[in-house]
Scaffold this motif. Structure first.
Motif, PDB file in Angstrom:
ATOM      1  N   ALA A  42       2.363   6.445  -1.747  1.00 36.58           N
ATOM      2  CA  ALA A  42       1.130   5.547  -1.772  1.00 36.58           C
ATOM      3  C   ALA A  42       1.188   4.654  -3.029  1.00 36.58           C
ATOM      4  CB  ALA A  42      -0.036   6.658  -1.982  1.00 36.58           C
ATOM      5  N   LEU A  43       1.196   3.458  -3.084  1.00 40.77           N
ATOM      6  CA  LEU A  43       1.163   2.530  -4.039  1.00 40.77           C
ATOM      7  C   LEU A  43      -0.101   1.759  -4.316  1.00 40.77           C
ATOM      8  CD1 LEU A  43       4.618   0.675  -3.222  1.00 40.77           C
ATOM      9  CD2 LEU A  43       4.034   2.569  -4.864  1.00 40.77           C
ATOM     10  N   GLY A  44      -0.411   0.831  -3.658  1.00 43.55           N
ATOM     11  CA  GLY A  44      -1.810   0.150  -3.914  1.00 43.55           C
ATOM     12  C   GLY A  44      -1.749  -0.119  -5.134  1.00 43.55           C
ATOM     13  N   HIS A  75       0.629  -1.287   0.088  1.00 41.51           N
ATOM     14  CA  HIS A  75       0.063   0.144   0.045  1.00 41.51           C
ATOM     15  C   HIS A  75       0.758   1.321   0.027  1.00 41.51           C
ATOM     16  CE1 HIS A  75      -4.138  -1.724   0.774  1.00 41.51           C
ATOM     17  NE2 HIS A  75      -3.343  -2.597   1.385  1.00 41.51           N
ATOM     18  N   TYR A  76       1.994   1.168   0.629  1.00 40.90           N
ATOM     19  CA  TYR A  76       2.829   2.568   1.016  1.00 40.90           C
ATOM     20  C   TYR A  76       4.144   2.293   1.259  1.00 40.90           C
ATOM     21  CZ  TYR A  76       3.351   7.050   2.795  1.00 40.90           C
ATOM     22  OH  TYR A  76       3.537   8.237   2.896  1.00 40.90           O
ATOM     23  N   ILE A  97      -5.361  -9.828   3.988  1.00 40.63           N
ATOM     24  CA  ILE A  97      -4.077 -10.057   3.552  1.00 40.63           C
ATOM     25  C   ILE A  97      -3.148  -8.871   3.618  1.00 40.63           C
ATOM     26  CG2 ILE A  97      -4.665 -12.144   1.941  1.00 40.63           C
ATOM     27  CD1 ILE A  97      -4.685 -10.197  -0.321  1.00 40.63           C
ATOM     28  N   ASP A  98      -3.475  -7.793   3.837  1.00 41.39           N
ATOM     29  CA  ASP A  98      -2.623  -6.595   3.501  1.00 41.39           C
ATOM     30  C   ASP A  98      -2.096  -6.174   4.965  1.00 41.39           C
ATOM     31  OD1 ASP A  98      -3.207  -6.571   0.754  1.00 41.39           O
ATOM     32  OD2 ASP A  98      -4.913  -4.934   0.907  1.00 41.39           O
ATOM     33  N   SER A 156     -12.894  -6.563   2.214  1.00 40.64           N
ATOM     34  CA  SER A 156     -12.686  -7.692   3.292  1.00 40.64           C
ATOM     35  C   SER A 156     -11.425  -8.344   2.778  1.00 40.64           C
ATOM     36  CB  SER A 156     -14.016  -8.473   2.843  1.00 40.64           C
ATOM     37  OG  SER A 156     -15.071  -8.044   3.409  1.00 40.64           O
ATOM     38  N   LEU A 157     -11.032  -8.509   1.432  1.00 38.44           N
ATOM     39  CA  LEU A 157     -10.036  -9.293   1.074  1.00 38.44           C
ATOM     40  C   LEU A 157      -8.881  -8.283   1.500  1.00 38.44           C
ATOM     41  CD1 LEU A 157      -8.615 -11.493  -0.439  1.00 38.44           C
ATOM     42  CD2 LEU A 157      -8.688  -9.780  -2.604  1.00 38.44           C
ATOM     43  N   SER A 158      -8.697  -7.142   1.424  1.00 40.73           N
ATOM     44  CA  SER A 158      -7.695  -6.459   1.732  1.00 40.73           C
ATOM     45  C   SER A 158      -7.170  -6.532   3.442  1.00 40.73           C
ATOM     46  CB  SER A 158      -8.058  -4.784   1.614  1.00 40.73           C
ATOM     47  OG  SER A 158      -6.911  -4.056   2.146  1.00 40.73           O
TER      48      SER A 158
END
Length: 140
Positions: free
Chosen positions: A83-85, A77-78, A113-114, A108-110
């Protein structure tokens, strides 16, 4: 119809420093730039199947690695104040029900796993907030 874009910072493995993506990749290619010279973007193009999309992403990453084996891709993400994502393009109209359903499923997925710290930093930059989208010609 899915178009996926993954953004990443790149750096030299030996030097452990980030490098500008435009020193290695062209703006309009499958491993290109995202309007910023510092960030590389994987652009696999159109797919109807998530499996096909994943295979295309894998092939592009393999190609990038074979072309520049001394580069290391930092995703998430960062990373290093950037900021990537990632983002997905859909070839349908962005109706409120669709946006809400995508928020529910992808968030929900994020959450599963993130890295939460990276995600919070990215969200503070304004990139990738809940229900955010940009309408483009024939897609969002």
């Amino acid at each position: 119809m899915l178009y996926n874009r993954m953004r990443s910072r790149i750096g030299h493995k030996k030097e452990r420093q980030f490098a500008c993506a435009d020193s290695f990749f062209k703006p309009n290619s499958s491993m290109g730039l995202d309007g910023c010279s510092s960030i590389a973007e994987v652009r696999p193009g159109y797919s109807e199947s998530p499996i096909d999309l994943s295979a295309k992403i894998y092939m592009i990453l393999q190609y990038g690695h074979s072309k520049f084996p001394d580069l290391e891709f930092a995703a998430g993400h960062y990373q290093n104040d950037f900021a990537l994502g990632g983002h997905i393009h859909f070839s349908i109209n962005p109706e409120p029900k669709i946006i809400s359903a995508l928020d529910t499923v992808l968030r929900s997925l994020s959450n599963c796993i993130d890295d939460k710290e990276q995600r919070c930093k990215r969200e503070r930059t304004g990139y990738g907030k809940i229900s955010s989208y940009r309408k483009k010609v024939l897609r969002f």
